[in-house]
Scaffold this active site. Sequence first.
Site, short mmCIF file in Angstrom:
data_model
loop_
_atom_site.label_atom_id
_atom_site.label_comp_id
_atom_site.label_asym_id
_atom_site.label_seq_id
_atom_site.Cartn_x
_atom_site.Cartn_y
_atom_site.Cartn_z
N CYS A 180 62.71 73.88 30.09
CA CYS A 180 62.53 74.79 28.96
C CYS A 180 62.05 76.17 29.43
O CYS A 180 61.47 76.33 30.50
CB CYS A 180 61.46 74.25 28.01
SG CYS A 180 61.89 72.71 27.21
N CYS B 189 56.14 71.15 26.85
CA CYS B 189 55.68 72.52 27.15
C CYS B 189 54.27 72.75 26.60
O CYS B 189 53.47 73.46 27.22
CB CYS B 189 56.67 73.54 26.60
SG CYS B 189 58.22 73.53 27.54
N ASN C 238 65.44 78.98 29.33
CA ASN C 238 65.81 77.59 29.59
C ASN C 238 66.96 77.55 30.59
O ASN C 238 67.83 78.43 30.61
CB ASN C 238 66.13 76.82 28.30
CG ASN C 238 67.12 77.51 27.38
OD1 ASN C 238 67.23 78.73 27.36
ND2 ASN C 238 67.82 76.73 26.59
N GLU D 210 69.67 74.76 31.84
CA GLU D 210 70.21 73.42 31.61
C GLU D 210 70.93 72.91 32.85
O GLU D 210 71.09 73.62 33.84
CB GLU D 210 71.14 73.46 30.38
CG GLU D 210 70.37 73.86 29.13
CD GLU D 210 71.15 73.75 27.84
OE1 GLU D 210 72.39 73.65 27.89
OE2 GLU D 210 70.50 73.77 26.78
N CYS E 151 58.23 72.70 22.71
CA CYS E 151 58.35 71.24 22.65
C CYS E 151 57.04 70.61 23.14
O CYS E 151 56.17 71.30 23.69
CB CYS E 151 59.53 70.76 23.49
SG CYS E 151 59.20 70.72 25.27
N GLU F 168 59.57 77.96 28.31
CA GLU F 168 58.10 78.10 28.43
C GLU F 168 57.62 77.67 29.80
O GLU F 168 56.79 78.32 30.43
CB GLU F 168 57.39 77.25 27.37
CG GLU F 168 57.72 77.61 25.93
CD GLU F 168 58.90 76.82 25.38
OE1 GLU F 168 59.90 76.67 26.10
OE2 GLU F 168 58.80 76.37 24.23
N1 THU Z 1 64.16 74.34 24.81
C1 THU Z 1 63.29 75.25 25.34
O1 THU Z 1 63.64 76.04 26.21
N2 THU Z 1 62.01 75.25 24.85
C2 THU Z 1 61.55 74.42 23.87
O2 THU Z 1 60.37 74.42 23.59
C3 THU Z 1 62.48 73.55 23.17
C4 THU Z 1 63.81 73.36 23.80
C5 THU Z 1 65.54 74.31 25.33
C6 THU Z 1 65.89 73.10 26.15
C7 THU Z 1 67.40 73.04 25.95
O3 THU Z 1 68.00 73.87 26.94
C8 THU Z 1 67.64 73.66 24.59
O4 THU Z 1 66.46 74.35 24.26
C9 THU Z 1 67.96 72.65 23.50
O5 THU Z 1 67.01 71.65 23.44
#
Ligand code: THU
Length: 134
Positions: free
Chosen positions: A57, A93, A46, A48, A90, A59
């Site tokens: 994310c 994704c 991920n 940010e 999520c 994925e």
């Molecule tokens: N996140 C992912 O990388 N993948 C997911 O399927 C769920 C959420 C990340 C996004 C963000 O940086 C952190 O997790 C908290 O939501």
Amino acid sequence: MLKTQVIRKLIREAAKSRKRAYAPYSKFLVGAAALGGSGKIYGGCNVENASYGLTICAERTAIFNAVAAGEKKIRGLAVLFHHTRRGAPCGACRQVIREFGKNVPVVLANLRGGYDLREIEDILPGSFGPEDLR
Ligand code: THU
């Protein structure tokens, strides 16, 4: 479905990628790995942003990495974030994984190597996909 050896490789790559996560806001580190049609594995983490909504994310990073490297197919994906709890992509994704077929295997792993193996259709039932555009 995926061979155990390939699943293990995907989990290892996802764990390696998780260490590269850029998550200064949530501190929630996620790693993923996508298996391309060529058999190569692509990691993702991920990433940010100070403008929170721009976060991507792990994925999607993994899948976009694979596609940007020339892959046309995604044959599987692993995701992990916790020691004992298993990964769960999520909704956004899930939709991106589903683009590459209803039966793409998804490895929901934890950091200890435990995992559940699903097909994307099972965790995104009744989905919209490329076929619906035809
Ligand atoms: N996140 C992912 O990388 N993948 C997911 O399927 C769920 C959420 C990340 C996004 C963000 O940086 C952190 O997790 C908290 O939501």
